[in-house]
Design a protein around this motif. Structure first.
Motif, PDB file in Angstrom:
ATOM      1  N   LEU A   1       0.895  -1.155  -0.147  1.00  0.00           N
ATOM      2  CA  LEU A   1      -0.002  -0.013  -0.089  1.00  0.00           C
ATOM      3  C   LEU A   1       0.767   1.219   0.241  1.00  0.00           C
ATOM      4  O   LEU A   1       0.552   2.323  -0.354  1.00  0.00           O
ATOM      5  N   SER A   2       2.069   1.237   0.662  1.00  0.00           N
ATOM      6  CA  SER A   2       2.807   2.416   0.348  1.00  0.00           C
ATOM      7  C   SER A   2       3.190   2.584  -0.888  1.00  0.00           C
ATOM      8  O   SER A   2       3.313   3.988  -1.331  1.00  0.00           O
ATOM      9  N   ILE A   3       3.620   1.742  -1.567  1.00  0.00           N
ATOM     10  CA  ILE A   3       3.774   1.751  -2.912  1.00  0.00           C
ATOM     11  C   ILE A   3       2.741   2.304  -3.791  1.00  0.00           C
ATOM     12  O   ILE A   3       2.582   3.306  -4.718  1.00  0.00           O
ATOM     13  N   GLY A   4       1.600   1.392  -3.554  1.00  0.00           N
ATOM     14  CA  GLY A   4       0.550   1.760  -4.417  1.00  0.00           C
ATOM     15  C   GLY A   4      -0.102   3.242  -4.352  1.00  0.00           C
ATOM     16  O   GLY A   4      -0.498   3.885  -5.078  1.00  0.00           O
ATOM     17  N   TRP A   5       0.044   3.837  -3.120  1.00  0.00           N
ATOM     18  CA  TRP A   5      -0.546   4.857  -2.742  1.00  0.00           C
ATOM     19  C   TRP A   5       0.436   5.887  -3.136  1.00  0.00           C
ATOM     20  O   TRP A   5      -0.048   7.048  -3.703  1.00  0.00           O
ATOM     21  N   GLY A   6       1.612   5.737  -2.964  1.00  0.00           N
ATOM     22  CA  GLY A   6       2.836   6.520  -3.621  1.00  0.00           C
ATOM     23  C   GLY A   6       2.638   6.841  -4.941  1.00  0.00           C
ATOM     24  O   GLY A   6       2.640   8.041  -5.539  1.00  0.00           O
ATOM     25  N   MET A   7       2.269   5.678  -5.815  1.00  0.00           N
ATOM     26  CA  MET A   7       2.169   6.057  -7.284  1.00  0.00           C
ATOM     27  C   MET A   7       0.838   6.593  -7.648  1.00  0.00           C
ATOM     28  O   MET A   7       0.815   7.469  -8.595  1.00  0.00           O
ATOM     29  N   GLN A   8      -0.247   6.449  -6.858  1.00  0.00           N
ATOM     30  CA  GLN A   8      -1.469   7.046  -7.008  1.00  0.00           C
ATOM     31  C   GLN A   8      -1.394   8.579  -6.545  1.00  0.00           C
ATOM     32  O   GLN A   8      -2.044   9.426  -7.577  1.00  0.00           O
ATOM     33  N   PHE A   9      -0.777   8.816  -5.702  1.00  0.00           N
ATOM     34  CA  PHE A   9      -0.528  10.326  -5.645  1.00  0.00           C
ATOM     35  C   PHE A   9       0.672  11.079  -6.285  1.00  0.00           C
ATOM     36  O   PHE A   9       1.009  12.188  -5.825  1.00  0.00           O
ATOM     37  N   GLY A  10       1.458  10.333  -6.962  1.00  0.00           N
ATOM     38  CA  GLY A  10       2.558  10.927  -7.607  1.00  0.00           C
ATOM     39  C   GLY A  10       3.540  11.118  -7.001  1.00  0.00           C
ATOM     40  O   GLY A  10       4.686  11.962  -7.046  1.00  0.00           O
ATOM     41  N   MET A  11       3.547  10.405  -5.671  1.00  0.00           N
ATOM     42  CA  MET A  11       4.932  10.496  -4.879  1.00  0.00           C
ATOM     43  C   MET A  11       6.276   9.536  -5.180  1.00  0.00           C
ATOM     44  O   MET A  11       6.959   9.776  -4.826  1.00  0.00           O
TER      45      MET A  11
END
Length: 205
Positions: free
Chosen positions: A161-171
């Motif tokens: 989820l750290s990676i998934g959210w990071g990609m989703q929000f452009g981080m």
């Protein structure tokens, strides 16, 4: 009488990490949605988590906060789910779980705040710089299909989820190894159930 597990969360929070973990376990639990503001800072909830944040769990008399700690605790407390590491997986399991909760979290938070660390100050930080952090994580996922090895574990819930959210929000940039990893784990039935449960709570939160 069996102990009751209570899950304190808000669907607009990191509680989604723990929800996924609970759904992977397939156990019974009670959900208590804590609204942001007065409820999260109330004396009743501060007795559970003095930080006034979610998620948190209470299992019998034990209270656990911090998403990575909760995932680890649940994997060990409910071993039949097979989400705790095997002996040969422990090195990678603990290494990358704590990496995501430490260096990766710090690196992405500072990036989100548009804080640039001067090169001469990078030695003061556990992650050095953002590029070094992502490169280390990339290497781990190039070597194995899952973060601890060849099978899904609790570490994949947190790291994933750290990676998934990071990609989703452009981080986090959408490197092929990140995209393929996220596609692999985000199709798990437990993840899809967890998303549906939390999405249904949003109008009420």
């Amino acid at each position: 009488m069996s102990k009751k597990l209570v899950f304190y969360t808000n669907p607009r929070s990191r509680g989604r990490i723990v929800r996924w973990m609970l759904e992977e376990l397939g156990i019974n639990y009670e959900t208590k949605v804590i609204e942001y503001g007065a409820a999260m800072k109330s004396p009743e909830y501060l007795a559970i988590n003095p930080m006034g944040k979610v998620p948190a769990i209470q299992y019998g008399e034990e209270v656990v906060t911090e998403s990575a700690a909760i995932c680890t605790y649940l994997a060990e407390t409910f071993p039949d789910a097979g989400l705790a590491p095997l002996p040969e997986e422990k090195g990678n399991y603990y290494r990358w779980l704590f990496f995501a909760a430490g260096p990766l979290e710090q690196a992405t938070a500072l990036k989100g705040l548009d804080i640039n660390i001067p090169a001469e100050k990078q030695g003061m930080l556990g992650f050095g710089n953002f590029e070094i952090t992502l490169n280390a994580l990339s290497k781990a996922l190039m070597d194995n299909p899952y973060i601890a090895g060849n099978r899904f574990t609790a570490a994949d819930v947190y790291v994933g989820l750290s990676i998934g959210w990071g990609m989703q929000f452009g981080m986090i940039e959408k490197r092929s190894e990140f995209v393929e990893y996220w596609e692999r784990i985000s199709q798990r039935p437990a993840y899809l159930r967890a998303q549906k449960l939390d999405d249904e709570l949003i109008p009420k939160a």
